[in-house]
Design a protein around this motif. Structure first.
Motif, PDB file in Angstrom:
ATOM      1  N   GLY A 202     -44.397 -34.069-112.679  1.00  0.00           N
ATOM      2  CA  GLY A 202     -43.052 -34.509-112.346  1.00  0.00           C
ATOM      3  C   GLY A 202     -42.890 -36.012-112.340  1.00  0.00           C
ATOM      4  O   GLY A 202     -41.775 -36.529-112.356  1.00  0.00           O
ATOM      5  N   GLY A 203     -44.000 -36.741-112.311  1.00  0.00           N
ATOM      6  CA  GLY A 203     -43.947 -38.198-112.237  1.00  0.00           C
ATOM      7  C   GLY A 203     -44.572 -38.882-113.436  1.00  0.00           C
ATOM      8  O   GLY A 203     -44.354 -38.479-114.582  1.00  0.00           O
ATOM      9  N   THR A 204     -45.375 -39.905-113.168  1.00  0.00           N
ATOM     10  CA  THR A 204     -45.958 -40.736-114.229  1.00  0.00           C
ATOM     11  C   THR A 204     -47.468 -40.803-114.064  1.00  0.00           C
ATOM     12  O   THR A 204     -47.974 -41.018-112.951  1.00  0.00           O
ATOM     13  N   LEU A 205     -48.186 -40.606-115.158  1.00  0.00           N
ATOM     14  CA  LEU A 205     -49.637 -40.779-115.183  1.00  0.00           C
ATOM     15  C   LEU A 205     -49.929 -42.076-115.926  1.00  0.00           C
ATOM     16  O   LEU A 205     -49.568 -42.234-117.096  1.00  0.00           O
ATOM     17  N   PHE A 206     -50.553 -43.024-115.230  1.00  0.00           N
ATOM     18  CA  PHE A 206     -50.883 -44.322-115.824  1.00  0.00           C
ATOM     19  C   PHE A 206     -52.365 -44.362-116.135  1.00  0.00           C
ATOM     20  O   PHE A 206     -53.203 -44.296-115.238  1.00  0.00           O
ATOM     21  N   LEU A 207     -52.692 -44.451-117.422  1.00  0.00           N
ATOM     22  CA  LEU A 207     -54.086 -44.512-117.872  1.00  0.00           C
ATOM     23  C   LEU A 207     -54.399 -45.951-118.286  1.00  0.00           C
ATOM     24  O   LEU A 207     -54.100 -46.383-119.397  1.00  0.00           O
TER      25      LEU A 207
ATOM     26  N   VAL B 168     -52.746 -24.804-116.750  1.00  0.00           N
ATOM     27  CA  VAL B 168     -51.686 -25.059-115.778  1.00  0.00           C
ATOM     28  C   VAL B 168     -50.645 -25.951-116.443  1.00  0.00           C
ATOM     29  O   VAL B 168     -50.975 -26.991-117.021  1.00  0.00           O
ATOM     30  N   PHE B 169     -49.382 -25.524-116.353  1.00  0.00           N
ATOM     31  CA  PHE B 169     -48.314 -26.307-116.961  1.00  0.00           C
ATOM     32  C   PHE B 169     -48.086 -27.592-116.150  1.00  0.00           C
ATOM     33  O   PHE B 169     -48.048 -27.566-114.918  1.00  0.00           O
ATOM     34  N   VAL B 170     -47.926 -28.720-116.842  1.00  0.00           N
ATOM     35  CA  VAL B 170     -47.638 -30.000-116.183  1.00  0.00           C
ATOM     36  C   VAL B 170     -46.527 -30.713-116.944  1.00  0.00           C
ATOM     37  O   VAL B 170     -46.394 -30.584-118.166  1.00  0.00           O
ATOM     38  N   ASP B 171     -45.748 -31.450-116.203  1.00  0.00           N
ATOM     39  CA  ASP B 171     -44.674 -32.258-116.788  1.00  0.00           C
ATOM     40  C   ASP B 171     -44.833 -33.681-116.266  1.00  0.00           C
ATOM     41  O   ASP B 171     -44.414 -33.997-115.148  1.00  0.00           O
ATOM     42  N   CYS B 172     -45.458 -34.501-117.029  1.00  0.00           N
ATOM     43  CA  CYS B 172     -45.631 -35.891-116.604  1.00  0.00           C
ATOM     44  C   CYS B 172     -45.456 -36.822-117.796  1.00  0.00           C
ATOM     45  O   CYS B 172     -45.741 -36.461-118.932  1.00  0.00           O
ATOM     46  N   ARG B 173     -44.974 -37.994-117.493  1.00  0.00           N
ATOM     47  CA  ARG B 173     -44.880 -39.033-118.517  1.00  0.00           C
ATOM     48  C   ARG B 173     -46.160 -39.840-118.476  1.00  0.00           C
ATOM     49  O   ARG B 173     -46.669 -40.169-117.401  1.00  0.00           O
ATOM     50  N   VAL B 174     -46.681 -40.198-119.651  1.00  0.00           N
ATOM     51  CA  VAL B 174     -47.927 -40.957-119.721  1.00  0.00           C
ATOM     52  C   VAL B 174     -47.634 -42.381-120.173  1.00  0.00           C
ATOM     53  O   VAL B 174     -46.970 -42.607-121.184  1.00  0.00           O
ATOM     54  N   ILE B 175     -48.107 -43.328-119.381  1.00  0.00           N
ATOM     55  CA  ILE B 175     -48.096 -44.743-119.771  1.00  0.00           C
ATOM     56  C   ILE B 175     -49.549 -45.174-119.864  1.00  0.00           C
ATOM     57  O   ILE B 175     -50.302 -45.044-118.892  1.00  0.00           O
ATOM     58  N   ALA B 176     -49.957 -45.623-121.016  1.00  0.00           N
ATOM     59  CA  ALA B 176     -51.337 -46.063-121.226  1.00  0.00           C
ATOM     60  C   ALA B 176     -51.357 -47.574-121.441  1.00  0.00           C
ATOM     61  O   ALA B 176     -50.354 -48.176-121.849  1.00  0.00           O
ATOM     62  N   ALA B 177     -52.501 -48.187-121.154  1.00  0.00           N
ATOM     63  CA  ALA B 177     -52.629 -49.641-121.317  1.00  0.00           C
ATOM     64  C   ALA B 177     -54.034 -49.979-121.753  1.00  0.00           C
ATOM     65  O   ALA B 177     -54.995 -49.257-121.431  1.00  0.00           O
ATOM     66  N   THR B 178     -54.162 -51.059-122.486  1.00  0.00           N
ATOM     67  CA  THR B 178     -55.487 -51.511-122.920  1.00  0.00           C
ATOM     68  C   THR B 178     -55.440 -52.966-123.353  1.00  0.00           C
ATOM     69  O   THR B 178     -54.388 -53.465-123.773  1.00  0.00           O
ATOM     70  N   HIS B 179     -56.593 -53.624-123.246  1.00  0.00           N
ATOM     71  CA  HIS B 179     -56.721 -54.983-123.790  1.00  0.00           C
ATOM     72  C   HIS B 179     -57.425 -54.956-125.138  1.00  0.00           C
ATOM     73  O   HIS B 179     -57.582 -55.985-125.780  1.00  0.00           O
ATOM     74  N   HIS B 180     -57.843 -53.763-125.574  1.00  0.00           N
ATOM     75  CA  HIS B 180     -58.543 -53.638-126.850  1.00  0.00           C
ATOM     76  C   HIS B 180     -57.558 -53.635-128.023  1.00  0.00           C
ATOM     77  O   HIS B 180     -56.375 -53.322-127.865  1.00  0.00           O
ATOM     78  N   ASN B 181     -58.080 -53.944-129.195  1.00  0.00           N
ATOM     79  CA  ASN B 181     -57.325 -53.796-130.437  1.00  0.00           C
ATOM     80  C   ASN B 181     -57.488 -52.351-130.898  1.00  0.00           C
ATOM     81  O   ASN B 181     -58.490 -51.993-131.518  1.00  0.00           O
ATOM     82  N   ILE B 182     -56.518 -51.515-130.559  1.00  0.00           N
ATOM     83  CA  ILE B 182     -56.630 -50.078-130.842  1.00  0.00           C
ATOM     84  C   ILE B 182     -56.719 -49.807-132.341  1.00  0.00           C
ATOM     85  O   ILE B 182     -57.469 -48.921-132.784  1.00  0.00           O
ATOM     86  N   GLN B 183     -55.970 -50.552-133.135  1.00  0.00           N
ATOM     87  CA  GLN B 183     -56.007 -50.341-134.582  1.00  0.00           C
ATOM     88  C   GLN B 183     -57.414 -50.566-135.126  1.00  0.00           C
ATOM     89  O   GLN B 183     -57.902 -49.794-135.964  1.00  0.00           O
TER      90      GLN B 183
END
Length: 697
Positions: A450-455, A487-502
């Motif tokens: 129901g809320g936000t998952l910050f990775l 188990v069903f979940v409804d959450c928004r995911v915000i992810a963050a990193t200092h790495h160059n993902i590409q």
């Protein structure tokens, strides 16, 4: 000036001066880049055919001719009058007179001592005097017109023997299209022999010439919106160097001298165009120049208390501070232009997000993006160096969105051992593994329902877990370890990193499909060293600290703010937060001084802030930007570390391990199999410093 010309400045008689010029004439012609006085002498000899040793009388134009020149310069004279009067008031009594000439060198305005009228008229320092170089020879006004630059023509610099007792300083005044329209000159009948004695006169004349030029520019474009900018916020509104006149669509139609120099880096701009129309056609738009939206530029006076905003130039990535000078007339709202407050789109105020930034252009763009996505369920990826405040932005997005009443759950993927991340993230059922809770445990994904998952630091997530996370994002359900049913979940995911993902994707260190699932939109945080709103951030964080500690009188001394602004901040906002907290704890009163600041190590500018007397070994950068490899925790700028603590069993074990490895934090982190940021957090948690006691006794 060439060495042989310096002798001419000391010549006391016309005969000696003639010998100097005659000797000069026997030398080879000077190259184009040589001294401008030397170039003028060559023009006098070869182009104008003037004779060394001559003493030409001053040429004063007739009254009717003077009136023609004054009428042609009427608009300029009206604008220049205040500046001319101010300048003369500054030099009156020092032996100087003031001349304002038109582009042809005819003096159209003059100020001088009445009791010296005859001498001044004979010297050509008089109303109506014609200082064209082809007649008067090398002189401040005539040579300024030819060279189109400010200069001092001092005593023997003059070509004509009648002028060798004079010292004259002139500066050009340019029109909006770069054409020379006038010359401002201050001259004296007599002066010290040293040419350096006129350095202040040169600076003063240039200053007032620029003021007159800018006043003329503003008069010419008084019916246009004018953007004024400078690299200093404090002076931009009063004395900003760059003036850009705009049409209703934001296209630059004219620029003052500083503006043309700024635009010279743009290949489509014609910086010296004499035809104003040609310059308009070649000009870029202001939004392109500032890498900003036209609506945001128009809203400067609405969104900024002091009417000033920071922008980043697209030409060279330089930060400038700009303000708008609006026309007096009312703009017709029926036209298609966007001029005026009624056309500017009102910017939405979102306090949790607005408090993160002042007027830095890059940061403001990121905040505007965050505002647009805060009410959506689009997954977000936040990029930025370590310590730039990625967690603060994620928290603010959640707090200002429609999920704010639900949980905000954060996981630092770099701070938990790989063997525990899976159970932390997905949870486990009863009996899933030895040592687990008898009833099992919900994972962070379920807790965020129901809320936000910050990775945070998603780039450090192991590949096997990336696959499981991808399934959660794709299917909206999670299967705890040891469980049979999802188990069903409804959450928004915000992810963050200092790495160059590409780059990580190219090295097969990060799944491309997970990246595309996470990257519904990308928000980029600039490093603190590149932010133009550092002072805003310093004051904002100090205000939060004062509120938290209930110290409303706490303030920073001015030299402390200057020192903080000068630091390179390799640890970014996190380092700034730590430094302010340290300084507050270290201060003995309500005013934080330089002596209260910790030692700060950076990657570029000075290693130490002025006034800091804390010693320490030389170190490199670190993951936090505060502590480097081999540095001791005692040097961490944390107020929590300044107190001896009574430790728990876990804290005592950590102190013993630190002592065993001589407080080499990198080695301790390796032995504990945790990242250094995790180790720093545990040191802070237990308030450990090097002299911390292991037991209460």
């Amino acid at each position: 000036m060439p060495e042989y010309l310096t002798h001419s400045t000391a010549a006391a008689s016309a005969r000696a001066h003639t010998r100097v010029i005659t000797e000069f004439a026997r030398r080879p012609p000077l190259p184009a880049a040589a001294d401008l006085i030397g170039r003028s002498w060559w023009r006098c000899l070869q182009q104008y055919g003037l004779q060394p040793g001559r003493k030409q009388p001053a040429r004063i134009v007739t009254r009717s001719t003077l009136k023609e020149h004054q009428d042609a310069a009427d608009e300029l004279l009206a604008v220049a009058r205040a500046g001319v009067n101010q300048l003369y008031a500054s030099i009156n009594g020092l032996g100087y007179v003031l001349l304002l000439t038109d582009h042809a060198g005819v003096t159209v305005q003059f100020h001088g001592e009445r009791d010296l009228d005859d001498k001044l008229r004979q010297a050509g320092l008089y109303l109506g005097a014609d200082w064209d170089e082809s007649y008067a020879g090398t002189c401040a006004v005539g040579t300024c017109i030819q060279e189109q630059t400010a200069l001092t023509c001092h005593r023997g610099d003059h070509f004509d023997g009648a002028h060798i007792s004079l010292t004259c300083t002139a500066a050009p005044i340019f029109g909006p299209s770069g054409e020379l329209i006038a010359v401002l000159d201050i001259s004296a009948l007599n002066s010290p022999a040293a040419r350096d004695s006129q350095m202040f006169a040169l600076h003063l004349t240039q200053l007032y010439a620029r003021m007159i030029e800018d006043a003329y520019f503003l008069r010419r474009y008084r019916r246009h919106l004018v953007f004024r900018c400078d690299d200093s916020r404090e002076f931009v509104a009063l004395n900003g160097r760059v003036l850009l006149a705009l049409d209703d669509t934001g296209t630059i139609v004219a620029a003052n001298t500083a503006g043309r120099l700024l635009l010279a880096d743009n290949p489509v701009w014609v910086p010296t165009a004499r035809d104003e129309t040609a310059a308009v056609q070649a000009a870029p738009s202001l939004p392109e120049l500032l890498d900003s939206r036209w609506d945001d530029i128009l809203a400067i006076n609405q969104i900024s208390a002091d009417g000033v905003q920071a922008f980043r130039l697209s030409l060279n990535d330089q930060t400038v501070f700009g303000t708008l000078i609006e026309p007096k007339r009312q703009h017709d709202p029926s036209t298609h232009g966007r001029l005026g407050k009624e056309s500017a789109r009102p910017l939405e105020r979102v306090p949790p997000l607005d408090r993160l930034a002042g007027d830095d252009a890059a940061m403001r763009k990121t905040i505007e993006q965050a505002k647009r996505f805060r009410q959506r369920d689009v997954n977000l990826l936040i990029l930025g160096e370590t310590g730039t405040g990625k967690d603060m932005l994620a928290t603010a997005i959640h707090a200002s969105g429609h999920r704010r009443q639900k949980p905000f759950v954060a996981l630092n993927c770099a701070a938990i051992p790989e063997s525990l991340i899976e159970s932390e993230l997905f949870g486990y059922s009863a009996g899933a593994f030895t040592g687990g809770r008898s009833r099992g445990a919900k994972g962070l994904v379920q807790q965020a329902d129901g809320g936000t998952l910050f990775l945070d630091e998603i780039g450090d997530m192991p590949l096997p877990l990336q696959t499981r996370l991808l399934r959660v994002l794709a299917e909206g359900e999670v299967t705890p370890l040891g469980a049979d049913k999802p188990v069903f979940v409804d959450c928004r995911v915000i992810a963050a990193t200092h790495h160059n993902i590409q780059a990580m994707i190219e090295r097969n260190e990060f799944r491309a499909d997970l990246y595309y699932r996470l990257n519904g939109a990308t928000l980029t945080l600039p490093p603190l060293r590149q932010r133009a709103d550092r002072e805003f951030l310093i004051r904002s964080l100090l205000a939060e600290l004062k509120q938290k500690l209930k110290r409303p009188e706490l303030r920073l001394r001015a030299d402390v703010i200057s020192a903080l602004l000068a630091h390179s901040w390799p640890g970014n906002v996190r380092e700034l937060v730590n430094v302010l907290a340290y300084a507050e704890a270290n201060s003995s009163g309500d005013v934080i001084t330089l002596a209260d600041l910790p030692e700060l190590r950076g990657t570029g500018q000075g290693d130490k802030l002025p006034g800091s007397e804390v010693g320490g070994s030389e170190t490199g950068g670190s993951e936090t930007g505060v502590v480097a490899a081999g540095e001791t925790a005692a040097n961490l700028p944390q107020p929590e570390l300044t107190h001896t603590a009574v430790l728990t069993e876990e804290g005592q074990a950590l102190v013993m391990l630190l002592d065993q490895h001589a407080w080499n934090l990198s080695e301790v982190a390796r032995v504990m199999r945790v990242s250094r940021p995790t180790l720093y957090r545990r040191i802070r948690k237990f308030r450990i410093r090097r002299q911390t006691c292991v037991s209460p006794g």
